[in-house]
Design an enzyme around this catalytic site. Sequence first.
Site, PDB file in Angstrom:
ATOM      1  N   ASP A 109       0.850  -1.194   0.000  1.00 36.00           N
ATOM      2  CA  ASP A 109       0.000   0.000   0.000  1.00 36.00           C
ATOM      3  C   ASP A 109       0.884   1.242   0.000  1.00 36.00           C
ATOM      4  O   ASP A 109       2.011   1.191   0.512  1.00 36.00           O
ATOM      5  CB  ASP A 109      -0.849   0.070   1.278  1.00 36.00           C
ATOM      6  CG  ASP A 109      -1.735  -1.134   1.460  1.00 36.00           C
ATOM      7  OD1 ASP A 109      -2.054  -1.795   0.458  1.00 36.00           O
ATOM      8  OD2 ASP A 109      -2.100  -1.400   2.623  1.00 36.00           O
TER       9      ASP A 109
HETATM   10  N1  URA Z   1      -1.121  -5.952   3.983  1.00 36.94           N
HETATM   11  C1  URA Z   1      -1.615  -4.713   3.980  1.00 36.94           C
HETATM   12  O1  URA Z   1      -2.633  -4.435   4.569  1.00 36.94           O
HETATM   13  N2  URA Z   1      -0.936  -3.771   3.293  1.00 36.94           N
HETATM   14  C2  URA Z   1       0.223  -4.006   2.652  1.00 36.94           C
HETATM   15  O2  URA Z   1       0.801  -3.095   2.057  1.00 36.94           O
HETATM   16  C3  URA Z   1       0.723  -5.306   2.672  1.00 36.94           C
HETATM   17  C4  URA Z   1       0.034  -6.276   3.343  1.00 36.94           C
END
Ligand code: URA
Length: 224
Positions: A94
Amino acid sequence: MKDTLKLAKHLAGLGYGSRKEVAIAIRDGRVTGEGEGLRFDGEPIDPPHGLVVMLNKPAGFTCSHADQGRLVYELLPPRFEKRDPKLSSVGRLDADTTGLLLFTDDGTLLHKLISPKSNLPKTYEARLARPLEGHEAALFASGTLVLRGEEKPCLPARLEVNGTHTASLTLTEGRYHQVRRMFAAAGNHVEALHRSRFGPMELGGLAEGDWRLLDPAESAALRA
Ligand code: URA
């Protein structure tokens, strides 16, 4: 002359510039050595195929070639963007998530690493808005946790509690926003998320925003 043209074509394919720019660089003596010892401005030339790069991703960068805003590719040398075949991130983090992100131009390796069958452990360090209650490790390990909007339960995951509001979670899957959604299902909220491990790779001392090439032994460990 023929060798210079061949070398210029090779280096242009690795993103060091257009054929013309690279031919000028060769003429100016910026390309030295030969074979595996070839250097551009004194730095070893990137490998032609099977490039694997590790980045310590800062917050605020998106794992996409096309989105608006700041992209993770901006953190890598511009020559990587010009390579053919293209360098892609191995899965995504993310925009708000920091830490270990791999890139490769090797499509076979990429598919192997992101395949749901790979079962590669990925470890995330989470900082939580509320204190952990003590039931979370059993819930995440149970293999019965169903995320909102899904039907198939999450595979068992290992939670290590490090403090009242901090924990490491090791997953073998990579569902959309999985860590954030798992903690949400446990009644908590992830305030900060950092990936410290991807399969056999750990960030080590790589500073935030920095990248490095994996060495041949590390690439071989990823392919194993
Ligand atoms: N899980 C999440 O919620 N975000 C990420 O970036 C990776 C794994």
